[in-house]
Design a protein around this motif. Structure first.
Motif, PDB file in Angstrom:
ATOM      1  N   PRO A  10      70.910  40.293  15.890  1.00 55.20           N
ATOM      2  CA  PRO A  10      70.119  39.411  16.753  1.00 55.20           C
ATOM      3  C   PRO A  10      68.632  39.786  16.693  1.00 55.20           C
ATOM      4  CG  PRO A  10      71.419  40.939  18.073  1.00 55.20           C
ATOM      5  CD  PRO A  10      71.837  41.122  16.638  1.00 55.20           C
ATOM      6  N   MET A  11      67.781  38.800  16.885  1.00 55.11           N
ATOM      7  CA  MET A  11      66.335  39.002  16.827  1.00 55.11           C
ATOM      8  C   MET A  11      65.900  39.872  18.010  1.00 55.11           C
ATOM      9  SD  MET A  11      64.185  37.590  14.692  1.00 55.11           S
ATOM     10  CE  MET A  11      62.711  36.690  14.494  1.00 55.11           C
ATOM     11  N   LYS A  12      65.248  40.989  17.723  1.00 54.53           N
ATOM     12  CA  LYS A  12      64.818  41.908  18.779  1.00 54.53           C
ATOM     13  C   LYS A  12      63.301  41.914  18.944  1.00 54.53           C
ATOM     14  CE  LYS A  12      68.713  45.013  18.496  1.00 54.53           C
ATOM     15  NZ  LYS A  12      69.166  46.381  18.360  1.00 54.53           N
ATOM     16  N   LEU A  13      62.598  41.026  18.265  1.00 54.38           N
ATOM     17  CA  LEU A  13      61.144  40.983  18.397  1.00 54.38           C
ATOM     18  C   LEU A  13      60.768  40.322  19.718  1.00 54.38           C
ATOM     19  CD1 LEU A  13      60.158  39.914  14.778  1.00 54.38           C
ATOM     20  CD2 LEU A  13      60.050  42.179  15.772  1.00 54.38           C
ATOM     21  N   LEU A  14      59.802  40.895  20.373  1.00 54.57           N
ATOM     22  CA  LEU A  14      59.421  40.410  21.695  1.00 54.57           C
ATOM     23  C   LEU A  14      58.754  39.043  21.625  1.00 54.57           C
ATOM     24  CD1 LEU A  14      59.285  41.119  24.709  1.00 54.57           C
ATOM     25  CD2 LEU A  14      57.089  42.198  24.269  1.00 54.57           C
ATOM     26  N   PHE A  15      57.822  38.856  20.691  1.00 57.23           N
ATOM     27  CA  PHE A  15      57.084  37.593  20.590  1.00 57.23           C
ATOM     28  C   PHE A  15      57.425  36.819  19.309  1.00 57.23           C
ATOM     29  CE2 PHE A  15      54.309  40.214  23.322  1.00 57.23           C
ATOM     30  CZ  PHE A  15      54.318  39.416  24.447  1.00 57.23           C
ATOM     31  N   ARG A  16      58.515  37.154  18.664  1.00 60.75           N
ATOM     32  CA  ARG A  16      59.012  36.476  17.458  1.00 60.75           C
ATOM     33  C   ARG A  16      57.963  36.402  16.346  1.00 60.75           C
ATOM     34  NH1 ARG A  16      62.367  31.345  19.774  1.00 60.75           N
ATOM     35  NH2 ARG A  16      63.813  32.537  21.025  1.00 60.75           N
ATOM     36  N   GLY A  17      57.228  37.467  16.131  1.00 56.42           N
ATOM     37  CA  GLY A  17      56.243  37.510  15.058  1.00 56.42           C
ATOM     38  C   GLY A  17      54.842  37.121  15.482  1.00 56.42           C
ATOM     39  N   PHE A  18      54.676  36.701  16.721  1.00 57.37           N
ATOM     40  CA  PHE A  18      53.350  36.326  17.215  1.00 57.37           C
ATOM     41  C   PHE A  18      52.710  37.446  18.028  1.00 57.37           C
ATOM     42  CE2 PHE A  18      55.406  32.210  16.561  1.00 57.37           C
ATOM     43  CZ  PHE A  18      54.435  31.578  15.805  1.00 57.37           C
ATOM     44  N   GLY A  19      53.182  38.646  17.870  1.00 56.39           N
ATOM     45  CA  GLY A  19      52.648  39.785  18.617  1.00 56.39           C
ATOM     46  C   GLY A  19      51.190  40.056  18.305  1.00 56.39           C
ATOM     47  N   THR A  20      50.825  39.902  17.039  1.00 53.46           N
ATOM     48  CA  THR A  20      49.428  40.120  16.650  1.00 53.46           C
ATOM     49  C   THR A  20      48.514  39.097  17.302  1.00 53.46           C
ATOM     50  OG1 THR A  20      50.215  40.939  14.533  1.00 53.46           O
ATOM     51  CG2 THR A  20      47.894  40.389  14.678  1.00 53.46           C
ATOM     52  N   LEU A  21      48.960  37.842  17.358  1.00 58.98           N
ATOM     53  CA  LEU A  21      48.163  36.795  18.005  1.00 58.98           C
ATOM     54  C   LEU A  21      48.022  37.057  19.502  1.00 58.98           C
ATOM     55  CD1 LEU A  21      46.744  34.028  17.731  1.00 58.98           C
ATOM     56  CD2 LEU A  21      48.949  32.992  18.262  1.00 58.98           C
ATOM     57  N   VAL A  22      49.103  37.458  20.137  1.00 58.28           N
ATOM     58  CA  VAL A  22      49.061  37.752  21.574  1.00 58.28           C
ATOM     59  C   VAL A  22      48.165  38.954  21.848  1.00 58.28           C
ATOM     60  CG1 VAL A  22      50.459  38.488  23.549  1.00 58.28           C
ATOM     61  CG2 VAL A  22      51.287  36.696  22.025  1.00 58.28           C
ATOM     62  N   ALA A  23      48.259  39.994  21.026  1.00 57.89           N
ATOM     63  CA  ALA A  23      47.409  41.175  21.205  1.00 57.89           C
ATOM     64  C   ALA A  23      45.943  40.824  20.973  1.00 57.89           C
ATOM     65  CB  ALA A  23      47.845  42.283  20.256  1.00 57.89           C
ATOM     66  N   GLY A  24      45.662  39.982  19.979  1.00 55.48           N
ATOM     67  CA  GLY A  24      44.278  39.563  19.732  1.00 55.48           C
ATOM     68  C   GLY A  24      43.713  38.763  20.883  1.00 55.48           C
ATOM     69  N   ALA A  25      44.512  37.857  21.437  1.00 60.01           N
ATOM     70  CA  ALA A  25      44.055  37.060  22.579  1.00 60.01           C
ATOM     71  C   ALA A  25      43.830  37.951  23.797  1.00 60.01           C
ATOM     72  CB  ALA A  25      45.059  35.964  22.889  1.00 60.01           C
ATOM     73  N   ALA A  26      44.707  38.921  24.013  1.00 61.59           N
ATOM     74  CA  ALA A  26      44.545  39.831  25.150  1.00 61.59           C
ATOM     75  C   ALA A  26      43.284  40.675  24.992  1.00 61.59           C
ATOM     76  CB  ALA A  26      45.773  40.726  25.284  1.00 61.59           C
ATOM     77  N   LEU A  27      43.013  41.156  23.788  1.00 65.54           N
ATOM     78  CA  LEU A  27      41.795  41.936  23.554  1.00 65.54           C
ATOM     79  C   LEU A  27      40.547  41.083  23.711  1.00 65.54           C
ATOM     80  CD1 LEU A  27      42.820  44.212  20.560  1.00 65.54           C
ATOM     81  CD2 LEU A  27      42.419  44.868  22.926  1.00 65.54           C
TER      82      LEU A  27
END
Length: 82
Positions: A10-27
């Motif tokens: 099963p997929m265990k990624l939190l943001f399904r590969g969009f983690g970098t985008l979410v981290a960039g937006a948060a920064l």
């Protein structure tokens, strides 16, 4: 045994590969909050103090010894011929 290896976990990624985008937006949002581009205004309520009046300057001059106390002669004026 082979069937168990062929099944996908099963997929265990939190943001399904969009983690970098979410981290960039948060920064980016964090940067806007921490370092604003415009400094806040400061309203000054007290009047600006005026400096003390300066001592009047001396307008009298002394001529060196042997020189006349009159003003220097004016430069000769020349007119252009037509």
């Amino acid at each position: 045994m082979i069937a168990r290896l062929r099944t996908q976990p099963p997929m265990k990624l939190l943001f399904r590969g969009f983690g970098t985008l979410v981290a960039g937006a948060a920064l980016f949002v964090l940067m806007l909050v921490i370092a604003p581009s415009v400094a806040p205004e400061h309203i000054v309520d007290r009047p600006v103090s005026t400096p003390a009046p300066a001592a009047p300057s001396s307008t009298t001059t002394t001529a060196p010894p042997g020189a006349s106390a009159t003003t220097a002669p004016a430069a000769p004026t020349t007119t252009a011929a037509p």
